[in-house]
Design an enzyme around this catalytic site. Structure first.
Site, PDB file in Angstrom:
ATOM      1  N   VAL A 119       0.821  -1.202   0.000  1.00 29.00           N
ATOM      2  CA  VAL A 119       0.000   0.000   0.000  1.00 29.00           C
ATOM      3  C   VAL A 119       0.863   1.263   0.000  1.00 29.00           C
ATOM      4  O   VAL A 119       1.932   1.300   0.606  1.00 29.00           O
ATOM      5  CB  VAL A 119      -0.952   0.001   1.231  1.00 29.00           C
ATOM      6  CG1 VAL A 119      -0.203   0.099   2.542  1.00 29.00           C
ATOM      7  CG2 VAL A 119      -2.010   1.124   1.138  1.00 29.00           C
ATOM      8  N   ASP A 120       0.400   2.253  -0.722  1.00 29.77           N
ATOM      9  CA  ASP A 120       0.983   3.587  -0.653  1.00 29.77           C
ATOM     10  C   ASP A 120       0.017   4.410   0.190  1.00 29.77           C
ATOM     11  O   ASP A 120      -0.994   4.898  -0.305  1.00 29.77           O
ATOM     12  CB  ASP A 120       1.121   4.160  -2.068  1.00 29.77           C
ATOM     13  CG  ASP A 120       1.683   5.583  -2.062  1.00 29.77           C
ATOM     14  OD1 ASP A 120       1.879   6.148  -0.974  1.00 29.77           O
ATOM     15  OD2 ASP A 120       1.915   6.119  -3.160  1.00 29.77           O
ATOM     16  N   ASP A 121       0.344   4.509   1.470  1.00 25.88           N
ATOM     17  CA  ASP A 121      -0.543   5.198   2.410  1.00 25.88           C
ATOM     18  C   ASP A 121      -0.068   6.648   2.551  1.00 25.88           C
ATOM     19  O   ASP A 121      -0.484   7.533   1.795  1.00 25.88           O
ATOM     20  CB  ASP A 121      -0.523   4.413   3.734  1.00 25.88           C
ATOM     21  CG  ASP A 121      -1.487   4.965   4.775  1.00 25.88           C
ATOM     22  OD1 ASP A 121      -2.038   6.049   4.565  1.00 25.88           O
ATOM     23  OD2 ASP A 121      -1.677   4.309   5.812  1.00 25.88           O
ATOM     24  N   THR A 122       0.864   6.885   3.447  1.00 30.68           N
ATOM     25  CA  THR A 122       1.374   8.251   3.603  1.00 30.68           C
ATOM     26  C   THR A 122       2.540   8.548   2.644  1.00 30.68           C
ATOM     27  O   THR A 122       3.013   9.670   2.586  1.00 30.68           O
ATOM     28  CB  THR A 122       1.903   8.463   5.037  1.00 30.68           C
ATOM     29  OG1 THR A 122       2.979   7.543   5.266  1.00 30.68           O
ATOM     30  CG2 THR A 122       0.821   8.230   6.070  1.00 30.68           C
ATOM     31  N   THR A 124       5.494   7.727   3.031  1.00 31.39           N
ATOM     32  CA  THR A 124       6.745   7.883   3.769  1.00 31.39           C
ATOM     33  C   THR A 124       7.713   6.731   3.502  1.00 31.39           C
ATOM     34  O   THR A 124       8.905   6.947   3.263  1.00 31.39           O
ATOM     35  CB  THR A 124       6.453   7.963   5.286  1.00 31.39           C
ATOM     36  OG1 THR A 124       5.415   8.915   5.492  1.00 31.39           O
ATOM     37  CG2 THR A 124       7.685   8.370   6.062  1.00 31.39           C
ATOM     38  N   THR A 125       7.194   5.507   3.529  1.00 27.44           N
ATOM     39  CA  THR A 125       8.052   4.339   3.301  1.00 27.44           C
ATOM     40  C   THR A 125       8.616   4.337   1.884  1.00 27.44           C
ATOM     41  O   THR A 125       9.797   4.081   1.667  1.00 27.44           O
ATOM     42  CB  THR A 125       7.267   3.031   3.540  1.00 27.44           C
ATOM     43  OG1 THR A 125       6.676   3.085   4.835  1.00 27.44           O
ATOM     44  CG2 THR A 125       8.186   1.834   3.459  1.00 27.44           C
ATOM     45  N   LYS A 161      -3.678   5.035  -1.628  1.00 23.58           N
ATOM     46  CA  LYS A 161      -4.735   5.817  -0.985  1.00 23.58           C
ATOM     47  C   LYS A 161      -4.687   7.250  -1.493  1.00 23.58           C
ATOM     48  O   LYS A 161      -3.657   7.922  -1.405  1.00 23.58           O
ATOM     49  CB  LYS A 161      -4.561   5.798   0.538  1.00 23.58           C
ATOM     50  CG  LYS A 161      -4.805   4.430   1.155  1.00 23.58           C
ATOM     51  CD  LYS A 161      -4.839   4.522   2.667  1.00 23.58           C
ATOM     52  CE  LYS A 161      -4.923   3.135   3.278  1.00 23.58           C
ATOM     53  NZ  LYS A 161      -4.851   3.173   4.748  1.00 23.58           N
ATOM     54  N   TRP A 189      -9.561   2.083   5.578  1.00 24.40           N
ATOM     55  CA  TRP A 189      -8.762   1.096   6.300  1.00 24.40           C
ATOM     56  C   TRP A 189      -8.780  -0.176   5.461  1.00 24.40           C
ATOM     57  O   TRP A 189      -9.821  -0.799   5.308  1.00 24.40           O
ATOM     58  CB  TRP A 189      -9.379   0.857   7.676  1.00 24.40           C
ATOM     59  CG  TRP A 189      -8.647  -0.108   8.546  1.00 24.40           C
ATOM     60  CD1 TRP A 189      -7.702  -1.027   8.174  1.00 24.40           C
ATOM     61  CD2 TRP A 189      -8.783  -0.245   9.966  1.00 24.40           C
ATOM     62  NE1 TRP A 189      -7.258  -1.731   9.258  1.00 24.40           N
ATOM     63  CE2 TRP A 189      -7.904  -1.275  10.367  1.00 24.40           C
ATOM     64  CE3 TRP A 189      -9.583   0.388  10.917  1.00 24.40           C
ATOM     65  CZ2 TRP A 189      -7.797  -1.688  11.695  1.00 24.40           C
ATOM     66  CZ3 TRP A 189      -9.470  -0.022  12.239  1.00 24.40           C
ATOM     67  CH2 TRP A 189      -8.588  -1.041  12.625  1.00 24.40           C
ATOM     68  N   TYR A 192      -5.968  -6.389   4.813  1.00 24.21           N
ATOM     69  CA  TYR A 192      -5.321  -7.402   3.979  1.00 24.21           C
ATOM     70  C   TYR A 192      -5.501  -8.780   4.604  1.00 24.21           C
ATOM     71  O   TYR A 192      -5.569  -8.903   5.834  1.00 24.21           O
ATOM     72  CB  TYR A 192      -3.838  -7.061   3.789  1.00 24.21           C
ATOM     73  CG  TYR A 192      -3.645  -5.878   2.864  1.00 24.21           C
ATOM     74  CD1 TYR A 192      -3.847  -6.014   1.502  1.00 24.21           C
ATOM     75  CD2 TYR A 192      -3.297  -4.629   3.359  1.00 24.21           C
ATOM     76  CE1 TYR A 192      -3.703  -4.928   0.642  1.00 24.21           C
ATOM     77  CE2 TYR A 192      -3.154  -3.534   2.510  1.00 24.21           C
ATOM     78  CZ  TYR A 192      -3.366  -3.696   1.148  1.00 24.21           C
ATOM     79  OH  TYR A 192      -3.229  -2.631   0.301  1.00 24.21           O
TER      80      TYR A 192
END
Lengths: 217, 217
Positions: A119-122, A124-125, A161, A189, A192
């Site tokens: 997932v590409d959430d924020t 940051t990773t 997201k 949310w 998975y």
């Protein structure tokens, strides 16, 4: 309450299968970098679909990056998700590349590299991964004196997201040919399957959701 | 013709879920080493079930070992498995441990380490993994002068094939508390879901098989 979406293993499988031909035609990756733990499952599935007849498997390097930290909590008595997590502000490495084992891939210079996460959430990773990988490549390129050879990174995530991101990626990585999200979702949310404490219940919830929205993934 | 057994993702999930409490009570692993690509999926699932409330995730290190080599073939027009493989005689490393990123886990000395793979077929890969890991641990132990600290390895596989093995493991690793196979099967062809070219058909074949034998996994 935040909306939850339930993703089954077979959904994940099909999202990877659907994306693979596009990756092969547009990007032709020579190496996959799986961001663990979330990238492990899609990376393994993608490997099956990126393999071309008569060719060996695309090598996978796993890296471990951890952004979330757990909040202590009591164990939920039921439900399909068993942990509460808060978003951390710091990316921690638990594993990085092992270039010595990659043979002719020993340096990344001039290669087409597919970074895989769930997932590409924020963001940051992903920002961290791309920045650090580019740093490593630049160091290797300078050391080898291979001026003209450009290394290309491409990103695949199951879900992006659609929300305000904390991390940023280089503008040219956001092109359609370099950034692939199998699905774009709202700020929901995402449940998975590998986190489900009751996988049959999880699948049932996913089916109910699909019936409601009239879509299967 | 070799008998085929079809394993669904949910089967894999449940096999991991079933095995985790035993692992926690008997072995209490502090680190997982996933043998890629087959170990990626079970390792990620296990991580969910090995996590205890209030504790951080057990770190996973992925290593890449390759034993099979592909035979060139034409693409099958249908069917659920898309590649023919022959058993190689040589284990090739595509990734090894990155101890520098593991923080306090930076050396394996004195730790309880769970090695995860999908199948124990000829045992060649597992023999290689255990031998090489023990070599690394012994080197680290000698360097650190930590005489008394014993590192313990434990193995988890989804399936062990009951057949004549080419590789061997140390006798004490074959104890029930150190070697866990979720299922023991004959010398059959195990079709894992991540290799299925048609996952719905794969699941259908798995269901038909379960109905015939009266078992669900």
């Amino acid at each position: 309450m935040v909306e939850k979406i339930y993703v089954t293993y077979n959904d994940v499988h099909k999202l990877c299968q659907e994306a693979a031909p596009k990756m092969l035609s547009i990007f032709q990756p020579q190496l996959m970098i799986a961001i663990g733990g979330g990238g492990y499952v899609p990376a393994r599935i993608l490997r099956s679909f990126l393999r071309e007849p008569g060719s060996p498997n695309i090598p996978i390097q796993a890296i471990g990056l951890s952004l979330y930290e757990e909040l202590p909590m009591s164990h939920p008595s039921n439900g399909t998700t068993g942990a509460v997590e808060k978003i951390g502000t710091r990316v921690t490495r638990t594993q990085w590349l092992d270039l010595s084992s990659l043979g002719e891939m020993e340096n990344l210079v001039g290669k087409r590299i597919l970074i895989v996460d769930e997932v590409d959430d924020t963001r940051t990773t992903l920002e961290y991964a791309v920045k650090e990988l580019e740093k490593d490549v630049e160091a290797a390129r300078a050391k080898l004196g291979r001026e003209g050879e450009k290394t290309q990174f491409c990103i695949f995530v199951l879900h992006n997201k659609d929300k305000k991101k904390k991390g940023t990626l280089p503008a040219d990585m956001m092109e359609e040919s370099r950034y692939m999200a199998a699905r774009t979702v709202g700020d929901v949310w995402i449940c998975y399957p590998w986190e489900a404490t009751d996988i049959d219940e999880h699948d049932k919830l996913a089916r109910e959701q699909a019936n409601k929205t009239g879509s299967s993934s």
